[in-house]
Design a protein around this motif. Sequence first.
Motif, PDB file in Angstrom:
ATOM      1  N   LEU A  24       0.801  -1.220   0.000  1.00  0.00           N
ATOM      2  CA  LEU A  24       0.000   0.000   0.000  1.00  0.00           C
ATOM      3  C   LEU A  24       0.835   1.271   0.000  1.00  0.00           C
ATOM      4  CD1 LEU A  24      -2.799  -1.005   2.546  1.00  0.00           C
ATOM      5  CD2 LEU A  24      -2.809  -1.197   0.062  1.00  0.00           C
ATOM      6  N   GLY A  25       2.083   1.175   0.445  1.00  0.00           N
ATOM      7  CA  GLY A  25       2.924   2.354   0.502  1.00  0.00           C
ATOM      8  C   GLY A  25       2.810   3.088   1.821  1.00  0.00           C
ATOM      9  N   LEU A  26       3.758   3.966   2.088  1.00  0.00           N
ATOM     10  CA  LEU A  26       3.795   4.687   3.361  1.00  0.00           C
ATOM     11  C   LEU A  26       2.708   5.746   3.470  1.00  0.00           C
ATOM     12  CD1 LEU A  26       7.633   5.168   3.895  1.00  0.00           C
ATOM     13  CD2 LEU A  26       6.172   3.253   4.537  1.00  0.00           C
ATOM     14  N   ASP A  27       2.035   6.051   2.354  1.00  0.00           N
ATOM     15  CA  ASP A  27       0.935   7.009   2.423  1.00  0.00           C
ATOM     16  C   ASP A  27      -0.366   6.359   2.866  1.00  0.00           C
ATOM     17  OD1 ASP A  27       2.391   9.247   1.684  1.00  0.00           O
ATOM     18  OD2 ASP A  27       2.153   8.852  -0.443  1.00  0.00           O
ATOM     19  N   ALA A  28      -0.396   5.035   2.988  1.00  0.00           N
ATOM     20  CA  ALA A  28      -1.579   4.363   3.505  1.00  0.00           C
ATOM     21  C   ALA A  28      -1.786   4.742   4.966  1.00  0.00           C
ATOM     22  CB  ALA A  28      -1.434   2.851   3.374  1.00  0.00           C
ATOM     23  N   THR A  29      -3.041   4.762   5.398  1.00  0.00           N
ATOM     24  CA  THR A  29      -3.317   5.085   6.789  1.00  0.00           C
ATOM     25  C   THR A  29      -3.055   3.871   7.668  1.00  0.00           C
ATOM     26  OG1 THR A  29      -5.643   4.418   6.746  1.00  0.00           O
ATOM     27  CG2 THR A  29      -5.128   6.655   6.007  1.00  0.00           C
ATOM     28  N   SER A  30      -2.899   4.139   8.953  1.00  0.00           N
ATOM     29  CA  SER A  30      -2.703   3.036   9.894  1.00  0.00           C
ATOM     30  C   SER A  30      -3.904   2.098   9.881  1.00  0.00           C
ATOM     31  CB  SER A  30      -2.476   3.586  11.306  1.00  0.00           C
ATOM     32  OG  SER A  30      -1.300   4.362  11.358  1.00  0.00           O
ATOM     33  N   ARG A  31      -5.098   2.638   9.737  1.00  0.00           N
ATOM     34  CA  ARG A  31      -6.294   1.800   9.700  1.00  0.00           C
ATOM     35  C   ARG A  31      -6.276   0.887   8.475  1.00  0.00           C
ATOM     36  NH1 ARG A  31     -10.843   2.762  12.476  1.00  0.00           N
ATOM     37  NH2 ARG A  31     -10.487   5.011  12.637  1.00  0.00           N
ATOM     38  N   GLU A  32      -5.893   1.437   7.317  1.00  0.00           N
ATOM     39  CA  GLU A  32      -5.827   0.619   6.101  1.00  0.00           C
ATOM     40  C   GLU A  32      -4.768  -0.471   6.230  1.00  0.00           C
ATOM     41  OE1 GLU A  32      -7.116   4.143   2.938  1.00  0.00           O
ATOM     42  OE2 GLU A  32      -5.013   3.797   3.431  1.00  0.00           O
ATOM     43  N   ALA A  59     -10.877   4.844  17.406  1.00  0.00           N
ATOM     44  CA  ALA A  59     -11.922   5.818  17.101  1.00  0.00           C
ATOM     45  C   ALA A  59     -11.377   7.218  16.855  1.00  0.00           C
ATOM     46  CB  ALA A  59     -12.949   5.859  18.235  1.00  0.00           C
ATOM     47  N   ASP A  60     -10.072   7.400  16.915  1.00  0.00           N
ATOM     48  CA  ASP A  60      -9.481   8.728  16.762  1.00  0.00           C
ATOM     49  C   ASP A  60      -9.035   8.937  15.323  1.00  0.00           C
ATOM     50  OD1 ASP A  60      -7.329  10.917  16.932  1.00  0.00           O
ATOM     51  OD2 ASP A  60      -8.142  10.899  18.958  1.00  0.00           O
ATOM     52  N   ALA A  61      -9.158  10.160  14.850  1.00  0.00           N
ATOM     53  CA  ALA A  61      -8.797  10.467  13.465  1.00  0.00           C
ATOM     54  C   ALA A  61      -7.315  10.264  13.190  1.00  0.00           C
ATOM     55  CB  ALA A  61      -9.194  11.912  13.137  1.00  0.00           C
ATOM     56  N   VAL A  62      -6.474  10.182  14.240  1.00  0.00           N
ATOM     57  CA  VAL A  62      -5.043  10.032  14.003  1.00  0.00           C
ATOM     58  C   VAL A  62      -4.730   8.737  13.249  1.00  0.00           C
ATOM     59  CG1 VAL A  62      -4.546   8.858  16.200  1.00  0.00           C
ATOM     60  CG2 VAL A  62      -2.771  10.247  15.098  1.00  0.00           C
ATOM     61  N   VAL A  63      -5.543   7.688  13.418  1.00  0.00           N
ATOM     62  CA  VAL A  63      -5.266   6.435  12.713  1.00  0.00           C
ATOM     63  C   VAL A  63      -5.714   6.492  11.272  1.00  0.00           C
ATOM     64  CG1 VAL A  63      -5.402   5.103  14.843  1.00  0.00           C
ATOM     65  CG2 VAL A  63      -7.431   5.321  13.406  1.00  0.00           C
ATOM     66  N   ASP A  64      -6.403   7.562  10.872  1.00  0.00           N
ATOM     67  CA  ASP A  64      -6.789   7.753   9.478  1.00  0.00           C
ATOM     68  C   ASP A  64      -5.852   8.711   8.751  1.00  0.00           C
ATOM     69  OD1 ASP A  64      -9.136   6.072   9.409  1.00  0.00           O
ATOM     70  OD2 ASP A  64     -10.091   7.547  10.702  1.00  0.00           O
TER      71      ASP A  64
END
Length: 677
Positions: free
Chosen positions: A245-253, A277-282
């Motif tokens: 996915l690459g380093l631009d993928a989110t932690s959730r992905e 539930a926090d936006a930081v993982v997106d």
Amino acid sequence: MTLYALLVGIDDYRAPVTPLGGCRNDIDAVGVLLGSRLPDGGFVPLRLTDGAATRAAVIDGFRHHLGRAASGDSALFWFSGHGSQAPVPAEFARFEPTGMLQTLVCADSRHDGVPDLHDKELAGLIGEITARGVHVVVVLDCCHADSGTRGPAPAHGTGALAVRGQPAFAGPLRAADPARVLPGGPGGGRDGAAAVRGTTAGGPDAAPHVLLAACHSDQYAVEVPTADGPRGLFSAALLEQLESLGLDATSRELMAGTRCRVEDGARGQVPVLSPAADAVVDRPFLGGGVRTARSPVTMRRRRDGWEIDAGACHGVPSGGPGDPALFAVYDSDPPLEVRVSRVLPDRSDVTPVGWTPDPHASYPMVLTGVPLPVGTVALDGGPGDGTGATSRLLAAALDTAGPGGGPSPHVRVADPATRARRLPDVRIRVPRTGTVRITAPDGRPLVPDAPCGTADEAARVAVDLEHIARWRRIKELHNPVSALPGAVAVEVVAAAGGEAVDARTRPPLRPGPDGAVRLGYRWTRRGWQEPEIFVRLRNTTDRQLYCVLLDLTDRFRIHPDLFTGDWIAPGYTASAAWGRAITLSLPPDRPLVPGARGTDWLKVLVSETPFSSAPFHLGRLGEPQPAEAVRGGRGGYHGVLDRLGLAALHRDAEPMRPETGDWTTAVLAVETHVPGA
């Protein structure tokens, strides 16, 4: 933006702590991948392994290495080693309902009075960094279990998985200890639970950090054998997702795909993402400012041959003479393909197939052929196979299951050398004479026991093994060097009572910490009521993309009926099943009792060129494959994914030369369960 990384891997523990085998390998792989993906000067690592990874050195690494990060930078702490537990002191009891803290076992822990590094101390160290506006990511590949040691797997395992378990009980945490780095001193405050629970680490105003943990606090994290030596299953799976996915993928992905890989390899290990539930993982995994150097893949002349600037650390598969990895010049017609002849850590040697490149030119490349290794099965025998007769029957059936009576093109029996290098895809146990049990690598039954006392019965079992192998190939199909990672997101929306058509106003459900969306049956006066959902495909890019949505069920069926194939406009969200509500129900033979569950994997295939969904049909276990699936596809499309679908499910199908657009995949697990257990 600069990424400061503290990479800790400890294999060489001193007695009485049991040594491990794959932690240094994990850290090496992390360093190679990040070093190749980030621009010069953008990656500043500090690597602590074995005896150098003392408690004091880890603390110093936080304060004087990660502590160099400033606002706008990112910091990564990756730990591979032993995890343990300790009793919670009174001042932190409200944060720990289990009464236990989690700890990291450093190289000198439990010697000369040196304690483990407790999670509350780790929270304090993290809080010092997040308070400065630094994006902090913590990856813990260690065990947070109540008991266990490395060596034989727990009773439910197979013995093939080594456990990064707690080597012994850790000592208590005492706020008065002079070496402690507790957040805020005695009493702790809100920041006390951050390291494991995902709450704020640096006080009420500090930004949260991201935690990617190998397992729940009561679970084991395992090591697995690979061709390059032992590895942590979680670390290997997470790095596979980063490569894909690459380093631009989110932690959730990243965690959605990681969970799929880990659950295939081990029972009772579920990765956890915090704070879910926090936006930081997106946000992108390493922060919004990261700009990677991964795309496009380029071919150029070097010395007396050709090479592409993508290698093992980018996920390029090596393949073999009969099933190589193939790349083609982007948008070439007819395709100008090259065969990967050797995969190096940071690049690959390639050989042009039927054309002569200009030695003074460079060429943008896309992946057009993925090696699909034959699935492996371990014949473990059992109490009902005293003479080995049942195992021999099945081995003979696989040896003649292919076209013309040759070996199966999908499955082979794992020989001792293969089993020493990698886990088999499935195992066969013989619980009683004339009966076989097909299980996952960790011993979990995949299907009901089947008769295998005659050659005909063995042939039917061989067909089932081939079916499972084909299903797994599609589930694991991905493009490690795509320029489109995360291009299309799969979204699940809960349907309100009686709602038959998606109004498209309700936001999607957030996946849980392990990357799966969970939906429960509802009890009514008429009995259990199935959950209903809407499914959407959201194009996150500025280009039109062709998509097919596959439903892979836990009964080893694959169908594209929810979205059989169409273009999705830039920035547009398309509705699966024409926007109609989709009912999720357990199979008819699965009783609706509390705790019953089933899983669907919704996998979107994304391409710059159209392709047919026909090659991706796979019926239920025991059903014949639809004949139309091998005829080249609806509408005469010849995309890369047409070729890959035919190769994955029909190895004897006639190969074709595809159009050469880029492609990618994404998957979302949806679990349906009956509540109450």
